[in-house]
Design an enzyme around this catalytic site. Structure first.
Site, PDB file in Angstrom:
ATOM      1  CG  ASP A 185      -2.081   0.926   1.107  1.00  0.00           C
ATOM      2  OD1 ASP A 185      -2.264   1.521   0.027  1.00  0.00           O
ATOM      3  OD2 ASP A 185      -2.809   1.087   2.096  1.00  0.00           O
TER       4      ASP A 185
ATOM      5  CG  HIS B 128       0.151   2.025  -9.316  1.00  0.00           C
ATOM      6  ND1 HIS B 128      -0.113   1.646  -8.016  1.00  0.00           N
ATOM      7  CD2 HIS B 128      -0.928   2.749  -9.713  1.00  0.00           C
ATOM      8  CE1 HIS B 128      -1.292   2.129  -7.643  1.00  0.00           C
ATOM      9  NE2 HIS B 128      -1.812   2.804  -8.656  1.00  0.00           N
TER      10      HIS B 128
ATOM     11  CG  LEU C  25       9.520 -17.134  -3.207  1.00  0.00           C
ATOM     12  CD1 LEU C  25       9.334 -17.093  -1.690  1.00  0.00           C
ATOM     13  CD2 LEU C  25       9.915 -15.745  -3.716  1.00  0.00           C
TER      14      LEU C  25
END
Ligand code: FPP
Length: 244
Positions: free
Chosen positions: A22, A39, A133
């Protein structure tokens, strides 16, 4: 805050870290830039977080990239976010594959553009057998919808006579969620100072340690992640039991 190198060398990293990324918009506004620039810088932080989690031995990283509520943003911003995701998937999947990362998506495919769905399928297929991962990207994701969908699936199985209502346990319910094969997050980080879950992994976060940091997502660095992990290691996880 304790530096990661000061903690017990044997302390294992959290197995699963989930992040609500955020603050992209506020990061951009504070620099007089358009939200899209925030972004874009946020996508850079995604690369940093993936690399850091790989290096630290974290097994699962779930990123909240686009919530089912984010469609209510202006059309141009939705387009920017989807465009970034396209670029990320086109440019980075080969690299993620080379680093043994398995990419998975949770969230509803319905509503996404056809080419994005194709990129998702391609990314999941290409990296399917990787053992490093697991990068879970939550896209068009909302916990309430996920939980309702699980309830519907179980109701259909009950109507079909496949199960009895009394067969429905927490385990059976969790197995119908999109995260069925993914362990619950140990640590959930939300950046930018907001302190709420915003319909993210509500079932899965029942005993997750929550860390809220004021850092905006585009500024979230490897050091920020290490600090969050150090704070996580200070917590005593009791899962409802008593101390000790
Ligand atoms: C929240 O910041 C962030 C988002 C809704 C999008 C997160 C997307 C990215 C980090 C980029 C692309 C992702 C991937 C996986 C490549 P906000 O816009 O709500 O910020 P604000 O609260 O300051 O306005």
């Amino acid at each position: 805050m304790e530096a990661v190198q000061d903690r017990e060398p044997s302390a294992p990293p959290p197995q699963h870290i989930a992040i609500i990324m955020d603050g992209n918009g506020r990061w951009a506004r504070s620099r007089g830039l358009p939200r899209a620039a925030g972004h874009e810088r946020g996508a850079k932080s995604v690369r940093t977080a993936v690399q850091a989690c790989t290096d630290l031995g974290v097994q699962y990283l779930t990123l909240y990239a686009f919530s089912s509520e984010n469609w209510s943003r202006p059309r141009s911003e939705v387009d920017d976010l989807m465009g970034l995701l396209r670029v990320y998937l086109k440019r980075e999947v080969a690299d993620l594959d080379g680093r043994n990362v398995r990419v998975r998506f949770i969230g509803q495919r319905e509503g996404l553009a056809d080419d994005i769905i194709k990129l998702i399928v391609k990314a999941e297929e290409r990296t399917h057998s990787n053992s490093g991962l697991v990068l879970v990207i939550a896209l068009n994701y909302g916990s309430h919808a996920e939980i309702v969908q699980a309830a519907q699936r179980l109701a259909i199985r009950a109507v079909d006579g496949d199960i009895q209502p009394s067969d429905i346990t927490e385990e059976l319910f969790a197995a119908e969620l999109e995260t069925a094969e993914i362990p619950n997050p140990d640590l959930l980080i939300r950046t930018s100072g907001e302190q709420r879950l915003s319909n993210f992994l509500l079932w899965q976060s029942a005993y997750t340690e929550l860390i809220f940091t004021d850092v905006f997502w585009p500024d979230f660095s490897r050091k920020s992640l290490e600090e969050a992990i150090a704070e996580y290691h200070q917590r005593e996880r009791r899962f409802g039991a008593t101390r000790g």
